[in-house]
Design an enzyme around this catalytic site. Structure first.
Site, PDB file in Angstrom:
ATOM      1  N   LYS A 166       0.802  -1.232   0.000  1.00 45.57           N
ATOM      2  CA  LYS A 166       0.000   0.000   0.000  1.00 45.57           C
ATOM      3  C   LYS A 166       0.836   1.284   0.000  1.00 45.57           C
ATOM      4  O   LYS A 166       0.386   2.305  -0.517  1.00 45.57           O
ATOM      5  CB  LYS A 166      -0.934   0.014   1.209  1.00 45.57           C
TER       6      LYS A 166
ATOM      7  N   ASP B 101     -10.222   3.121   2.866  1.00 45.23           N
ATOM      8  CA  ASP B 101     -10.356   2.621   4.242  1.00 45.23           C
ATOM      9  C   ASP B 101     -11.148   3.587   5.128  1.00 45.23           C
ATOM     10  O   ASP B 101     -11.988   3.163   5.928  1.00 45.23           O
ATOM     11  CB  ASP B 101      -8.978   2.371   4.865  1.00 45.23           C
TER      12      ASP B 101
END
Ligand code: NAP
Length: 280
Positions: free
Chosen positions: A77, A113
């Site tokens: 990520k 997220d």
């Protein structure tokens, strides 16, 4: 049942992917393929094991083969930040990319997220929190702290490595402060918070008998959100139940961050109950 529909591959089928290492245990393929089938779209979602050092080559492949989009998971990520054509403001400030999508020919990096956390929390506990205790200062904690601060919720951050908590609190701004991870610090922060969010990997398989909170530190009226979802019932969730607090594991956040990614790729908001049923 719509979830039992199959995906029929055609010459026009568009490929979505998740890159990670390991990726074998990812719940994203069944979750997204169920959403694709329920909507009858001509897409397929496929897992690829990609080592960190191979990520630039995986990006080349994704571009050459015109994948419609992708998710990134551990440990990719952060590395992706430098490989995309552009970043959303959200991905830039969180410092993490979990979603790749195309915008006018440019491969964009986003993080869903925070959106997944906010939307799932609204479903699980509609009342706006007065004050939150966030455990952790890694990628998910960054997304959660910015999302809470954006909603005007003051946040106390407690992390094993205090310097990371201090850096995160400084980035989030005046609504954030730092608490000690010692027992007294956690008890005090918990007594003041009506929302406790575990953003650490404590309690996750292979150590399901660990909890980030001391025994007896939770209370009725509190909502305890454990972002861990493997196992489904963590020790922290059992502590919450014993203390009279309400609680949830990370499955709903996983589903809603996935739904937000799905919308970036296809333009459709998927049926989150279909996605949840496919993985629960
Ligand atoms: P990360 O960036 O690697 O951060 C890990 C965090 O856990 C750090 O704050 C780390 O503290 C802390 N930590 C790790 N081991 C610890 C220990 N033994 N004692 C105390 N603290 C410890 O990971 P992440 O991406 O934020 O993920 C964290 C958890 O959230 C994972 O379980 C992941 O599966 C879950 N998650 C769930 C969702 C969802 O959709 N439900 C989304 C993202 C993540 P240090 O800073 O001291 O290392």
């Amino acid at each position: 049942m719509s979830t039992e529909r199959t995906i029929r591959l055609t010459g026009r089928t568009r490929v979505l992917a998740v890159f990670g290492c390991p990726v074998e245990h990812s719940l994203s393929p069944p979750m997204h393929n169920a959403a694709i089938a329920a909507l009858g779209l001509d897409y397929v979602y496929v897992p690829f094991r990609v080592e960190l050092d191979d990520l630039p080559k995986a990006f080349d492949g994704l571009r050459a083969m015109r994948f419609a989009g992708a998710n990134l998971t551990i440990p990719l990520k952060q590395r992706a930040l430098e490989l995309v054509d552009g970043l959303t403001d959200n991905a830039r400030r969180i410092g993490s990319v979990n979603t790749l999508y195309w915008d006018d020919g440019r491969l964009m990096g986003d993080s869903t997220d925070g959106e997944g956390f906010t939307r799932s929390l609204e479903v699980l506990r509609p009342a706006r929190p007065e004050r939150a205790l966030v455990l952790g200062a890694g990628g998910s904690a960054r997304a959660v702290c910015f999302a809470l601060a954006d909603a005007g919720v003051p946040v106390a951050i407690a992390n094993r490595t205090r310097a990371r908590a201090e850096e995160l609190a400084a980035a989030v701004g005046p609504l954030a402060d730092v608490m000690g991870l010692d027992e007294a610090g956690l008890r005090k922060a918990s007594s003041e918070a009506d929302l406790v969010v575990n953003c650490t990997s404590v309690g996750m398989i292979p150590e399901p008998d660990a909890s980030p909170m001391p025994v007896g530190s939770l209370r009725p009226g509190q909502f305890v959100y454990d972002l861990v979802y493997q196992p489904r019932e963590t020790l922290l969730l059992r502590q919450a139940a014993e203390s009279g607090a309400t609680a949830a594991n990370g499955i709903k956040m996983l589903v809603w961050q996935g739904a937000a990614s799905f919308q970036r790729w296809t333009g459709y908001w998927p049926d989150t109950s279909v996605m949840e049923k496919a993985i629960d």
